[in-house]
Design an enzyme around this catalytic site. Sequence first.
Site, PDB file in Angstrom:
ATOM      1  N   GLN A 171      -7.526  -3.453   1.445  1.00  0.00           N
ATOM      2  CA  GLN A 171      -7.450  -2.123   2.038  1.00  0.00           C
ATOM      3  C   GLN A 171      -7.405  -2.172   3.556  1.00  0.00           C
ATOM      4  O   GLN A 171      -7.682  -3.193   4.190  1.00  0.00           O
ATOM      5  CB  GLN A 171      -8.653  -1.296   1.598  1.00  0.00           C
ATOM      6  N   HIS A 178      -7.842   0.998   7.015  1.00  0.00           N
ATOM      7  CA  HIS A 178      -8.178   2.366   7.373  1.00  0.00           C
ATOM      8  C   HIS A 178      -7.266   2.840   8.499  1.00  0.00           C
ATOM      9  O   HIS A 178      -6.850   2.050   9.349  1.00  0.00           O
ATOM     10  CB  HIS A 178      -9.647   2.463   7.792  1.00  0.00           C
ATOM     11  N   GLU A 234     -15.541   0.557  11.162  1.00  0.00           N
ATOM     12  CA  GLU A 234     -16.800   0.273  10.476  1.00  0.00           C
ATOM     13  C   GLU A 234     -17.400  -1.045  10.931  1.00  0.00           C
ATOM     14  O   GLU A 234     -16.693  -2.008  11.231  1.00  0.00           O
ATOM     15  CB  GLU A 234     -16.606   0.277   8.953  1.00  0.00           C
ATOM     16  N   HIS A 261      -8.321  -5.927   4.943  1.00  0.00           N
ATOM     17  CA  HIS A 261      -9.534  -6.657   4.592  1.00  0.00           C
ATOM     18  C   HIS A 261      -9.918  -6.389   3.146  1.00  0.00           C
ATOM     19  O   HIS A 261      -9.460  -5.432   2.521  1.00  0.00           O
ATOM     20  CB  HIS A 261     -10.697  -6.264   5.515  1.00  0.00           C
ATOM     21  N   ARG A 297      -5.068   1.559   0.056  1.00  0.00           N
ATOM     22  CA  ARG A 297      -5.227   0.352  -0.762  1.00  0.00           C
ATOM     23  C   ARG A 297      -3.875  -0.294  -1.050  1.00  0.00           C
ATOM     24  O   ARG A 297      -2.863   0.390  -1.208  1.00  0.00           O
ATOM     25  CB  ARG A 297      -5.925   0.692  -2.078  1.00  0.00           C
TER      26      ARG A 297
END
EC number: 5.3.1.8
Length: 408
Positions: free
Chosen positions: A97, A99, A134, A264, A283
């Site tokens: 995936q 972001h 994140e 990642h 994804r």
Amino acid sequence: MELLRGAVRTYAWGSRTALAEFTGRPVPAAHPEAELWFGAHPGDPAFLETERGELSLLEAVAADPEGQLGSASRDRFGDVLPFLVKVLAADEPLSLQAHPSAEQAIEGYLREEKMGIPVASPVRNYRDTSHKPELLVALHSFEALAGFRQASATIELLRGLAVTDLDPYIDLLNDQSDADGLRALFTTWITAPQPDIDVLVSAVIDGAIQYVSSGATEFAAEARTVLELGERYPGDAGVLASLLLNRISLAAGEALYIPAGNLHTYLRGFAIEVMANSDNVLRGGLTPKHVDVPELLRVLDFAPTAEAQLHPPVHREGLGLIYDTPADEFAVALLTLDGEHLDHEVDASPSHDGPQILLCAEGSAVVHGKSGSLTLERGMAAWVAADDGPVGLVAHQPAKLFRATVGV
């Protein structure tokens, strides 16, 4: 200041023991528990344990944004908590995936709204308008794949597997710049017809078996990861994509920072994550969930990233080990109380105003704020509103707590 009951998320890749044991509940749990959310995301808010009963943190923030968030956070992010804290327990690999950036998230959300795709739909990519940088900090050992490896090292790995079917793809990396070569190779694999993927994955698995059996060590971890992913996701192009990413092992306290566009997957382990308050995920494989390859390709950053670049710098500040990231939405510190910090109150306030979530990872400590005090045992969290500081901690035995607050 109140205790904060996290929201448990059950996914197939989760653990039936890690989160239950961490929070003092019966082991094993009835279902695999993957994530424990401490935040005010509309998808699964945590709950404050107040004298009048439980209250959603989302509702508490909406009812009193000034008291809960403070003026500085409201000026920057509006009347929403800008960060989300999770405890992650992975017994199996997560999906491959990435972001989106802030701009991509806004555009994608508005596009899917216009298309009439419900926010809760399983085929929805953008569930909000936020990006999702994140920080992951290992609580125990943690294994991950993250960031495209330098092309020269990937060529060595592909050659080391000694699979003739890989030769044309090695040429793709050799014949152009690293980013262009990685883009061409990843795109070729992720969009290839399934019969071609089946043949190539099978050949790569055979090569990985031979590599491990030979006793070679340079790429042994990468080869074993191919075998693990190939067993769990036969015929998945994500097995091939794993060959292009940095294979990373973290010890407790070590961290990864995942920016927008970074491909990642987390393989296994137990960790705390702090991120922008978003649930936007694109994804590309290694999952039974919705996969949107064109959208993933649109957001990916193909520039090679050395593993060292993924580890955030850290510095000491009072009790805290501060994990430095460029994220505006959050700041994270690991507070360690031991030695001279035991048996008396110590200041645990951040250097700036704003709300805090304190999560006890080891031992126990008493948290003191303007409105009162409470005790945190391992696996427990506290919500400290912006108007409830400063914060003091007292521990009579060694303890470790994570502090998440708004970024500087």
